[in-house]
Design a protein around this motif. Structure first.
Motif, PDB file in Angstrom:
ATOM      1  N   ARG A  19       0.558  10.120   4.538  1.00 42.58           N
ATOM      2  CA  ARG A  19      -0.683   9.482   4.579  1.00 42.58           C
ATOM      3  C   ARG A  19      -0.778   8.864   6.221  1.00 42.58           C
ATOM      4  NH1 ARG A  19      -0.008   5.580  -0.306  1.00 42.58           N
ATOM      5  NH2 ARG A  19       2.088   6.183  -0.256  1.00 42.58           N
ATOM      6  N   SER A  20       0.046   9.617   7.063  1.00 36.56           N
ATOM      7  CA  SER A  20       0.061   9.104   8.584  1.00 36.56           C
ATOM      8  C   SER A  20      -1.375   9.490   9.099  1.00 36.56           C
ATOM      9  CB  SER A  20       1.161  10.086   9.383  1.00 36.56           C
ATOM     10  OG  SER A  20       0.932  11.279   9.105  1.00 36.56           O
ATOM     11  N   ALA A  21      -2.398  10.099   8.375  1.00 33.24           N
ATOM     12  CA  ALA A  21      -3.659  10.329   8.982  1.00 33.24           C
ATOM     13  C   ALA A  21      -4.315   8.821   9.034  1.00 33.24           C
ATOM     14  CB  ALA A  21      -4.416  11.099   8.034  1.00 33.24           C
ATOM     15  N   PHE A  22      -3.920   7.957   7.953  1.00 32.67           N
ATOM     16  CA  PHE A  22      -4.828   6.637   8.240  1.00 32.67           C
ATOM     17  C   PHE A  22      -4.093   5.932   9.420  1.00 32.67           C
ATOM     18  CE2 PHE A  22      -6.044   5.393   3.564  1.00 32.67           C
ATOM     19  CZ  PHE A  22      -6.928   6.446   3.673  1.00 32.67           C
ATOM     20  N   ALA A  57      -5.992  16.160   3.728  1.00 32.46           N
ATOM     21  CA  ALA A  57      -5.536  15.253   4.795  1.00 32.46           C
ATOM     22  C   ALA A  57      -4.212  14.563   4.349  1.00 32.46           C
ATOM     23  CB  ALA A  57      -6.777  14.400   5.159  1.00 32.46           C
ATOM     24  N   PHE A  58      -3.855  14.477   3.153  1.00 35.83           N
ATOM     25  CA  PHE A  58      -2.696  13.993   2.603  1.00 35.83           C
ATOM     26  C   PHE A  58      -1.714  15.071   2.077  1.00 35.83           C
ATOM     27  CE2 PHE A  58      -5.201   9.849   1.192  1.00 35.83           C
ATOM     28  CZ  PHE A  58      -4.914   9.381   2.596  1.00 35.83           C
ATOM     29  N   PRO A  59      -1.126  15.940   3.027  1.00 40.46           N
ATOM     30  CA  PRO A  59      -0.229  16.911   2.116  1.00 40.46           C
ATOM     31  C   PRO A  59       0.938  16.262   1.540  1.00 40.46           C
ATOM     32  CG  PRO A  59      -0.100  16.837   4.722  1.00 40.46           C
ATOM     33  CD  PRO A  59      -1.096  15.773   4.368  1.00 40.46           C
ATOM     34  N   VAL A  60       1.242  17.041   0.246  1.00 40.26           N
ATOM     35  CA  VAL A  60       2.278  16.482  -0.265  1.00 40.26           C
ATOM     36  C   VAL A  60       3.726  16.673   0.596  1.00 40.26           C
ATOM     37  CG1 VAL A  60       3.588  16.979  -2.466  1.00 40.26           C
ATOM     38  CG2 VAL A  60       1.222  17.097  -2.557  1.00 40.26           C
ATOM     39  N   ILE A  61       4.334  15.626   0.480  1.00 40.00           N
ATOM     40  CA  ILE A  61       5.833  15.883   1.040  1.00 40.00           C
ATOM     41  C   ILE A  61       6.852  16.652  -0.114  1.00 40.00           C
ATOM     42  CG2 ILE A  61       7.635  14.728   2.319  1.00 40.00           C
ATOM     43  CD1 ILE A  61       5.505  12.483   3.341  1.00 40.00           C
ATOM     44  N   LYS A  62       6.722  15.774  -1.015  1.00 39.89           N
ATOM     45  CA  LYS A  62       7.741  16.278  -2.163  1.00 39.89           C
ATOM     46  C   LYS A  62       7.165  15.324  -3.237  1.00 39.89           C
ATOM     47  CE  LYS A  62      12.479  15.837  -3.288  1.00 39.89           C
ATOM     48  NZ  LYS A  62      13.020  17.332  -3.629  1.00 39.89           N
ATOM     49  N   ASP A  63       7.219  16.154  -4.448  1.00 41.28           N
ATOM     50  CA  ASP A  63       6.854  15.462  -5.635  1.00 41.28           C
ATOM     51  C   ASP A  63       5.512  14.719  -5.725  1.00 41.28           C
ATOM     52  OD1 ASP A  63       8.927  16.675  -6.522  1.00 41.28           O
ATOM     53  OD2 ASP A  63      10.474  15.025  -6.816  1.00 41.28           O
ATOM     54  N   GLY A  91       0.724  -1.338   0.026  1.00 39.28           N
ATOM     55  CA  GLY A  91      -0.064   0.018   0.187  1.00 39.28           C
ATOM     56  C   GLY A  91       0.879   1.305   0.010  1.00 39.28           C
ATOM     57  N   THR A  92       2.152   0.983  -0.445  1.00 39.82           N
ATOM     58  CA  THR A  92       3.076   2.361  -0.358  1.00 39.82           C
ATOM     59  C   THR A  92       2.908   3.174  -1.602  1.00 39.82           C
ATOM     60  OG1 THR A  92       4.326   1.161   1.145  1.00 39.82           O
ATOM     61  CG2 THR A  92       5.250   3.151   0.127  1.00 39.82           C
ATOM     62  N   CYS A  93       2.789   2.377  -2.662  1.00 48.17           N
ATOM     63  CA  CYS A  93       2.743   3.139  -4.015  1.00 48.17           C
ATOM     64  C   CYS A  93       1.723   4.092  -3.992  1.00 48.17           C
ATOM     65  CB  CYS A  93       3.096   2.379  -5.139  1.00 48.17           C
ATOM     66  SG  CYS A  93       2.006   1.186  -5.437  1.00 48.17           S
ATOM     67  N   SER A  94       1.554   5.202  -4.774  1.00 44.90           N
ATOM     68  CA  SER A  94       0.304   5.894  -5.011  1.00 44.90           C
ATOM     69  C   SER A  94       0.413   6.240  -6.584  1.00 44.90           C
ATOM     70  CB  SER A  94       0.280   7.272  -3.860  1.00 44.90           C
ATOM     71  OG  SER A  94       1.674   7.818  -4.249  1.00 44.90           O
ATOM     72  N   MET A  95       0.460   7.475  -6.873  1.00 45.63           N
ATOM     73  CA  MET A  95       0.355   8.298  -8.171  1.00 45.63           C
ATOM     74  C   MET A  95      -0.913   8.078  -8.782  1.00 45.63           C
ATOM     75  SD  MET A  95       3.812   6.854 -10.177  1.00 45.63           S
ATOM     76  CE  MET A  95       5.429   6.681  -9.359  1.00 45.63           C
ATOM     77  N   TYR A  96      -1.280   9.348  -9.133  1.00 49.92           N
ATOM     78  CA  TYR A  96      -2.664   9.497  -9.827  1.00 49.92           C
ATOM     79  C   TYR A  96      -2.335   9.552 -11.399  1.00 49.92           C
ATOM     80  CZ  TYR A  96      -7.332  11.367  -9.933  1.00 49.92           C
ATOM     81  OH  TYR A  96      -8.827  11.999  -9.977  1.00 49.92           O
ATOM     82  N   ILE A  97      -2.412   8.569 -12.019  1.00 48.45           N
ATOM     83  CA  ILE A  97      -2.012   8.209 -13.371  1.00 48.45           C
ATOM     84  C   ILE A  97      -3.080   8.550 -14.536  1.00 48.45           C
ATOM     85  CG2 ILE A  97      -0.860   6.940 -15.072  1.00 48.45           C
ATOM     86  CD1 ILE A  97       0.058   5.406 -12.270  1.00 48.45           C
ATOM     87  N   CYS A 132      -7.692  -4.386   2.439  1.00 49.71           N
ATOM     88  CA  CYS A 132      -7.670  -3.197   2.049  1.00 49.71           C
ATOM     89  C   CYS A 132      -6.014  -2.941   2.725  1.00 49.71           C
ATOM     90  CB  CYS A 132      -8.437  -2.346   3.178  1.00 49.71           C
ATOM     91  SG  CYS A 132      -7.784  -0.545   3.099  1.00 49.71           S
ATOM     92  N   ILE A 133      -5.287  -2.374   1.581  1.00 52.70           N
ATOM     93  CA  ILE A 133      -3.881  -2.104   1.940  1.00 52.70           C
ATOM     94  C   ILE A 133      -3.597  -0.489   2.554  1.00 52.70           C
ATOM     95  CG2 ILE A 133      -2.841  -3.735   0.404  1.00 52.70           C
ATOM     96  CD1 ILE A 133      -2.639  -1.744  -1.690  1.00 52.70           C
ATOM     97  N   GLY A 134      -4.514   0.281   2.676  1.00 52.53           N
ATOM     98  CA  GLY A 134      -4.500   1.603   3.078  1.00 52.53           C
ATOM     99  C   GLY A 134      -3.525   2.527   2.204  1.00 52.53           C
ATOM    100  N   CYS A 135      -3.802   2.342   0.845  1.00 51.17           N
ATOM    101  CA  CYS A 135      -3.031   3.081   0.081  1.00 51.17           C
ATOM    102  C   CYS A 135      -3.480   4.512  -0.191  1.00 51.17           C
ATOM    103  CB  CYS A 135      -2.916   2.324  -1.433  1.00 51.17           C
ATOM    104  SG  CYS A 135      -4.614   2.192  -2.360  1.00 51.17           S
TER     105      CYS A 135
END
Lengths: 254, 224
Positions: A122-125, A111-117, A69-75, A164-167
């Motif tokens: 996602r620590s809210a989860f 609730a998911f602020p951008v850290i970089k790029d 559940g670590t990878c994200s990206m809105y493609i 659910c991997i909490g991605c």
């Protein structure tokens, strides 16, 4: 399917840190193999950027087999890209063809602020899980795993919810940036099992309260979350959560 | 968990939307049923009798206050929630939208459809409810002939078109709202979902067709 190479134009969100504004950067990637995964394509691009003395693109990844559940990206406007029930790391370049332009953005939610790029916080989860995603067990001698009988149907449903991997794809896709699919999967996972009975009421109420505190929106049942979930978590879990919340809220005596 | 927390959490607010929405769905059934009296083809005799019962009996007029309260709760809560939910995306939106790949356009447009219905409702109250109540002195006085009033209003094609547009907005609002209300109240699972969606569709088609046919029936002189 036959192997082929392709040249791609990538428009990727670049943002220095959570404070800076950020903008799209355009990259040309040549000779991308159709057998590469999407993240491998990013690795190749980053190698190329390092060779050119430029800063590589920051993105989240870990197991690269669709379970962490670590990878994200809105493609191209869809969390985890065009394939149904697939995480970004399991998305392969054969989903694209030569000459394609691919737009890659981070998850967008307050609730998911951008850290970089492309990396978001996602620590809210984690805090939602801490608020109630646990069970009480006695310490001491290990109890036989089969000592507590579990209804088979419930075991299946609970297991499906536990997938659910909490991605955070549900939040990214939801027009309200609601975390209800995630929350309902976590609550359903435990509410369906006898082991989860002890904290059942408290769990539903506390986890909803924490979700609100983190700044996620409310669920309007549009179904976008279910459509993009890489683990195919069902939206019926949200109705179950609402049921849990209603019965817990109405029967709590304080 | 005290009551105010219970009803102001993100789930609690939706429970209020669902309950008020279901109340309004029940009201529409009564409204359409009473108005269907125009198709008794008796020059409006039965219709005016039904209208008289709704407008000139104490119990009904007290219930009318309740109806307004539910309307206001549903509208205000709906607008407030839409604004709150929109703010959760943060300062930047997506360059490429998910669009219809995950949800229906009307599911994402409940607030806009709701506001269209509100605009229609204001015009609609201006046509019938306000002239009638002001004629009554806002209490239980003499009512106007509502059947004749309908005839007059719906002789104008502009109003016929506007009412049709209003009902179409209602159709799409209910297409999402009916089943969403049951989901919010936790009454949906694999067993119930088909029943709820079928009942919702039948209700929606029947109610909206009935409402659309009223102005049309008057305009084309099918009801006289």
């Amino acid at each position: 399917m036959e192997h082929y190479n392709m040249n791609l134009t990538l428009k990727v969100w670049k943002q220095k840190n959570s404070q800076s504004a950020g903008r799209f950067e355009t990259y040309q990637v040549k000779d991308v193999s159709s057998e590469m995964s999407f993240l491998e394509m990013f690795d190749v691009l980053n190698e190329q950027l390092i060779h050119e003395g430029k800063e590589p693109i920051a993105f989240d990844h870990d197991c690269r087999e669709g379970i962490c559940g670590t990878c994200s990206m809105y493609i191209n406007g869809r969390p985890h890209g065009p394939w149904h029930g697939t995480t970004t790391c399991q998305l392969h370049m054969r989903a694209f063809k030569d000459g394609d332009t691919i737009v890659v953005e981070p998850w967008r939610a307050k609730a998911f602020p951008v850290i970089k790029d492309l990396m978001v916080d996602r620590s809210a989860f984690d805090r939602i899980i801490q608020a109630g995603g646990y069970i009480s067990v006695n310490t001491g001698v290990t109890i036989d795993g089969n000592a507590i009988p579990v209804n088979r149907d419930n075991a299946e449903k609970s297991f499906a919810a536990a997938a659910c991997i909490g991605c955070g794809a549900c939040v990214a896709a939801c027009k309200n940036s609601s975390a209800m699919l995630f929350l309902s999967a976590k609550v359903s996972h435990l509410a369906l099992l006898p082991q989860g009975e002890i904290e059942r009421k408290k769990r539903a109420l506390d986890m909803v309260a924490q979700m609100d505190k983190e700044g996620f929106g409310s669920c309007t049942n549009t179904g976008a979350c279910e459509a993009v979930c890489p683990k195919e978590i069902e939206i019926t879990n949200i109705a179950r959560l609402n049921r849990e919340y209603l019965s817990a809220g109405l029967s709590a005596d304080k | 968990m005290n009551w105010s927390h219970f009803f102001t959490s993100s789930v609690g607010k939706k429970i209020i939307m669902a309950c008020s929405g279901l109340f309004l769905i029940a009201f529409l059934l009564v409204h359409a049923g009473l108005n269907a009296c125009i198709w008794a083809f008796d020059g409006g005799e039965m219709f005016n009798k039904a209208g008289h019962f709704m407008g000139s009996t104490v119990v009904m007029r007290i219930l009318e206050i309740g109806l307004f309260v539910f309307f206001i709760i549903h509208i205000v809560q709906g607008v407030v929630m839409e604004l709150q939910n929109r703010s959760k995306r943060g300062s930047k939106g997506y360059a490429v939208a998910l669009g219809n790949r995950g949800s229906k356009w009307y599911s994402r447009s409940m607030a806009i459809l709701g506001l269209l219905i509100l605009l229609f409702l204001i015009v609609h109250l201006g046509h019938f409810w306000i002239p009638n109540r002001s004629n009554q002195g806002w209490l239980l006085g003499e009512e106007i002939n509502l059947f004749e009033k309908m005839k007059e209003v719906f002789s104008n094609p502009v109003w016929v078109i506007l009412y049709t547009v209003g009902v179409i907005a209602l159709f799409y609002h209910l297409s999402h709202g009916f089943q969403s209300a049951f989901r919010t109240l936790g009454l949906t699972n694999h067993k119930y979902i088909n029943i709820i969606q079928t009942v919702g569709l039948v209700y929606n088609v029947v109610i909206c067709l009935a409402f659309i046919m009223m102005p049309i029936s008057f305009y084309f002189g099918w009801v006289q």
